[in-house]
Design an enzyme around this catalytic site. Structure first.
Site, PDB file in Angstrom:
ATOM      1  N   ALA A  25     -39.856  10.522  31.194  1.00  0.00           N
ATOM      2  CA  ALA A  25     -41.555  10.913  30.856  1.00  0.00           C
ATOM      3  C   ALA A  25     -42.299   8.546  31.462  1.00  0.00           C
ATOM      4  O   ALA A  25     -43.340   8.335  31.543  1.00  0.00           O
ATOM      5  CB  ALA A  25     -41.506   9.858  29.697  1.00  0.00           C
ATOM      6  N   TYR A  29     -31.146  24.679  42.309  1.00  0.00           N
ATOM      7  CA  TYR A  29     -32.554  23.878  41.274  1.00  0.00           C
ATOM      8  C   TYR A  29     -32.758  25.150  40.835  1.00  0.00           C
ATOM      9  O   TYR A  29     -33.505  25.633  39.365  1.00  0.00           O
ATOM     10  CB  TYR A  29     -33.400  23.907  42.140  1.00  0.00           C
ATOM     11  CG  TYR A  29     -35.304  23.010  41.888  1.00  0.00           C
ATOM     12  CD1 TYR A  29     -35.000  21.946  40.572  1.00  0.00           C
ATOM     13  CD2 TYR A  29     -35.598  23.308  41.456  1.00  0.00           C
ATOM     14  CE1 TYR A  29     -36.110  21.620  40.312  1.00  0.00           C
ATOM     15  CE2 TYR A  29     -37.594  23.222  40.739  1.00  0.00           C
ATOM     16  CZ  TYR A  29     -37.378  22.849  40.406  1.00  0.00           C
ATOM     17  OH  TYR A  29     -38.351  21.882  39.296  1.00  0.00           O
ATOM     18  N   ILE A  49     -46.705  20.946  41.750  1.00  0.00           N
ATOM     19  CA  ILE A  49     -47.522  19.882  41.474  1.00  0.00           C
ATOM     20  C   ILE A  49     -47.125  18.672  42.029  1.00  0.00           C
ATOM     21  O   ILE A  49     -46.484  18.090  42.708  1.00  0.00           O
ATOM     22  CB  ILE A  49     -46.702  19.547  39.840  1.00  0.00           C
ATOM     23  CG1 ILE A  49     -47.042  20.382  39.083  1.00  0.00           C
ATOM     24  CG2 ILE A  49     -48.039  18.461  39.312  1.00  0.00           C
ATOM     25  CD1 ILE A  49     -48.183  21.810  38.693  1.00  0.00           C
TER      26      ILE A  49
HETATM   27  P1  NAP Z   1     -40.175  13.378  39.126  1.00  0.00           P
HETATM   28  O1  NAP Z   1     -41.486  12.776  39.750  1.00  0.00           O
HETATM   29  O2  NAP Z   1     -38.835  12.816  40.213  1.00  0.00           O
HETATM   30  O3  NAP Z   1     -39.868  12.982  37.377  1.00  0.00           O
HETATM   31  C1  NAP Z   1     -38.559  12.984  36.910  1.00  0.00           C
HETATM   32  C2  NAP Z   1     -37.922  11.920  36.077  1.00  0.00           C
HETATM   33  O4  NAP Z   1     -37.102  12.185  35.629  1.00  0.00           O
HETATM   34  C3  NAP Z   1     -38.359  10.627  36.513  1.00  0.00           C
HETATM   35  O5  NAP Z   1     -38.439   9.456  36.385  1.00  0.00           O
HETATM   36  C4  NAP Z   1     -36.126  10.408  37.402  1.00  0.00           C
HETATM   37  O6  NAP Z   1     -35.750   9.080  36.663  1.00  0.00           O
HETATM   38  C5  NAP Z   1     -35.933  11.080  35.660  1.00  0.00           C
HETATM   39  N1  NAP Z   1     -35.107  11.820  35.536  1.00  0.00           N
HETATM   40  C6  NAP Z   1     -34.067  12.082  36.997  1.00  0.00           C
HETATM   41  N2  NAP Z   1     -32.752  12.312  36.361  1.00  0.00           N
HETATM   42  C7  NAP Z   1     -32.720  11.615  34.802  1.00  0.00           C
HETATM   43  C8  NAP Z   1     -31.860  11.877  34.100  1.00  0.00           C
HETATM   44  N3  NAP Z   1     -30.601  12.089  33.885  1.00  0.00           N
HETATM   45  N4  NAP Z   1     -31.764  11.133  32.492  1.00  0.00           N
HETATM   46  C9  NAP Z   1     -33.145  10.874  32.153  1.00  0.00           C
HETATM   47  N5  NAP Z   1     -34.746  11.215  33.630  1.00  0.00           N
HETATM   48  C10 NAP Z   1     -33.680  11.544  34.657  1.00  0.00           C
HETATM   49  O7  NAP Z   1     -40.559  14.905  38.863  1.00  0.00           O
HETATM   50  P2  NAP Z   1     -41.642  15.941  38.185  1.00  0.00           P
HETATM   51  O8  NAP Z   1     -42.188  16.634  39.949  1.00  0.00           O
HETATM   52  O9  NAP Z   1     -42.585  14.659  37.204  1.00  0.00           O
HETATM   53  O10 NAP Z   1     -40.645  16.827  37.887  1.00  0.00           O
HETATM   54  C11 NAP Z   1     -40.459  16.731  36.123  1.00  0.00           C
HETATM   55  C12 NAP Z   1     -40.082  18.266  35.427  1.00  0.00           C
HETATM   56  O11 NAP Z   1     -41.062  19.166  36.249  1.00  0.00           O
HETATM   57  C13 NAP Z   1     -38.539  18.574  36.103  1.00  0.00           C
HETATM   58  O12 NAP Z   1     -37.650  18.956  35.283  1.00  0.00           O
HETATM   59  C14 NAP Z   1     -38.963  19.027  37.484  1.00  0.00           C
HETATM   60  O13 NAP Z   1     -38.175  20.265  37.971  1.00  0.00           O
HETATM   61  C15 NAP Z   1     -40.069  19.729  36.957  1.00  0.00           C
HETATM   62  N6  NAP Z   1     -41.530  20.465  38.326  1.00  0.00           N
HETATM   63  C16 NAP Z   1     -41.286  19.970  38.751  1.00  0.00           C
HETATM   64  C17 NAP Z   1     -42.398  20.989  39.907  1.00  0.00           C
HETATM   65  C18 NAP Z   1     -43.325  20.051  40.900  1.00  0.00           C
HETATM   66  O14 NAP Z   1     -43.914  20.483  41.855  1.00  0.00           O
HETATM   67  N7  NAP Z   1     -43.531  18.530  40.810  1.00  0.00           N
HETATM   68  C19 NAP Z   1     -42.650  22.023  39.647  1.00  0.00           C
HETATM   69  C20 NAP Z   1     -41.784  22.563  38.923  1.00  0.00           C
HETATM   70  C21 NAP Z   1     -41.149  21.998  38.233  1.00  0.00           C
HETATM   71  P3  NAP Z   1     -35.877   8.740  38.680  1.00  0.00           P
HETATM   72  O15 NAP Z   1     -37.081   8.767  39.640  1.00  0.00           O
HETATM   73  O16 NAP Z   1     -34.974   7.368  38.479  1.00  0.00           O
HETATM   74  O17 NAP Z   1     -34.798   9.934  39.470  1.00  0.00           O
END
Ligand code: NAP
Length: 263
Positions: free
Chosen positions: A11, A152, A185
């Site tokens: 989060a 992924y 996103i």
């Molecule tokens: P993000 O901005 O990288 O956020 C993910 C967060 O999870 C970061 O704060 C990250 O910390 C943290 N994290 C990483 N490893 C972790 C662990 N072992 N334990 C707890 N937290 C951890 O990514 P996002 O784009 O918001 O993605 C969030 C979710 O949506 C993910 O599951 C992703 O696969 C999914 N998703 C995203 C998209 C997209 O287009 N963005 C599309 C489909 C699905 P660090 O930054 O310190 O690593």
């Protein structure tokens, strides 16, 4: 409509931050968790600025002791969680033939095993209290294959399967499990992994002709996490601007909507 206590993983950034903000705005007491302390602070500040109620806990989803500590601390802060949003996720992109096994293991550990461990910990307390909402963040990559997404995409397909497993077994106890499958996103994750060329190829395949925002996903999560969604279970809600629904996107000379025409 009461959300109660909502714990969101990952989060501190992107979608998870948007979800935490949205749930706080709707009156949930939010447990903001992330592997990164800096991210937690940023999200807590944003929630506090809007007068929301939240606490922060460092939580690494790959570490069972860290999960237990975060949930125990949330329970001491308020009560057992009513809502779990399994959002933490990582990406590693390589061609299929050369996909390094270490990256495969790392992606599976965070995206699949991490979600399982958090859902088990949350689910035990939810079953005891006879109520719970688990929302898993999957991806359109779990539905359609994407170049480089051997780990992924497979992890997100597993997340969809996991969602249905949880839904089936916990439904009799008042606990639902659903997934949101986001399309592309705008977040730090896509900023790091999308080249200009990726975005240029992707946009024509998205009928909405834009990438989504964290708020688009947060709105869907807020519904599935609400008491109102009690009869929705095992569902995968795709939020992608029409990407998965679409096929052929070229219209040639066919003008689909003529805004000049009298309708
Ligand atoms: P993000 O901005 O990288 O956020 C993910 C967060 O999870 C970061 O704060 C990250 O910390 C943290 N994290 C990483 N490893 C972790 C662990 N072992 N334990 C707890 N937290 C951890 O990514 P996002 O784009 O918001 O993605 C969030 C979710 O949506 C993910 O599951 C992703 O696969 C999914 N998703 C995203 C998209 C997209 O287009 N963005 C599309 C489909 C699905 P660090 O930054 O310190 O690593």
């Amino acid at each position: 409509m009461e959300y109660g206590v909502a714990l969101v993983t990952g989060a501190g950034s992107g979608i998870g931050q948007g979800v935490a903000l949205r749930l706080a705005r709707l009156g949930a007491r939010v447990v903001v968790t992330d592997i990164s302390e800096a991210g937690i602070e940023e999200t807590l500040d944003l929630i506090a600025a809007e007068g929301g109620k939240a606490t922060g806990q460092q939580l690494d989803v790959t570490n069972a002791a860290s999960i237990e500590a975060a949930f125990a601390s949330a329970e001491a802060w308020d009560k057992p969680v009513d809502v779990l949003v399994n959002n933490a996720g990582i990406v590693a992109l390589h061609s299929f033939l050369d996909f390094p096994i270490d990256d495969w293991t790392r992606v599976m550990a965070v995206n699949v095993t991490g979600a399982l461990l958090c859902a088990q910990r949350a689910g035990r307390a939810m079953v005891k209290q006879g109520y719970g909402r688990i929302v898993n963040i999957a991806s359109v990559s779990g539905i359609r294959a994407g170049v480089g997404r051997t780990a992924y995409g497979t992890s997100k397909a597993a997340m969809i399967g996991l969602t249905r497993q949880i839904a089936l077994e916990l439904a009799p106890h008042g606990v639902t499990a659903n997934a949101v499958a986001p399309g592309a996103i705008v977040t730090p994750l896509t900023r790091d992994n999308y080249t200009e060329e990726t975005a240029a190829t992707l946009l024509p395949m998205i009928p909405a002709r834009r990438m989504g925002e964290a708020a688009d996903i947060a709105a869907a999560v807020a519904y599935l996490a609400s008491p109102d969604a009690g009869y929705v279970n095992g569902e995968i809600l795709v939020v992608d601007g029409g990407y998965v629904a679409g096929g052929m996107t070229q219209t040639g000379s066919l003008n689909l909507v003529d805004t000049e025409r009298d309708r």
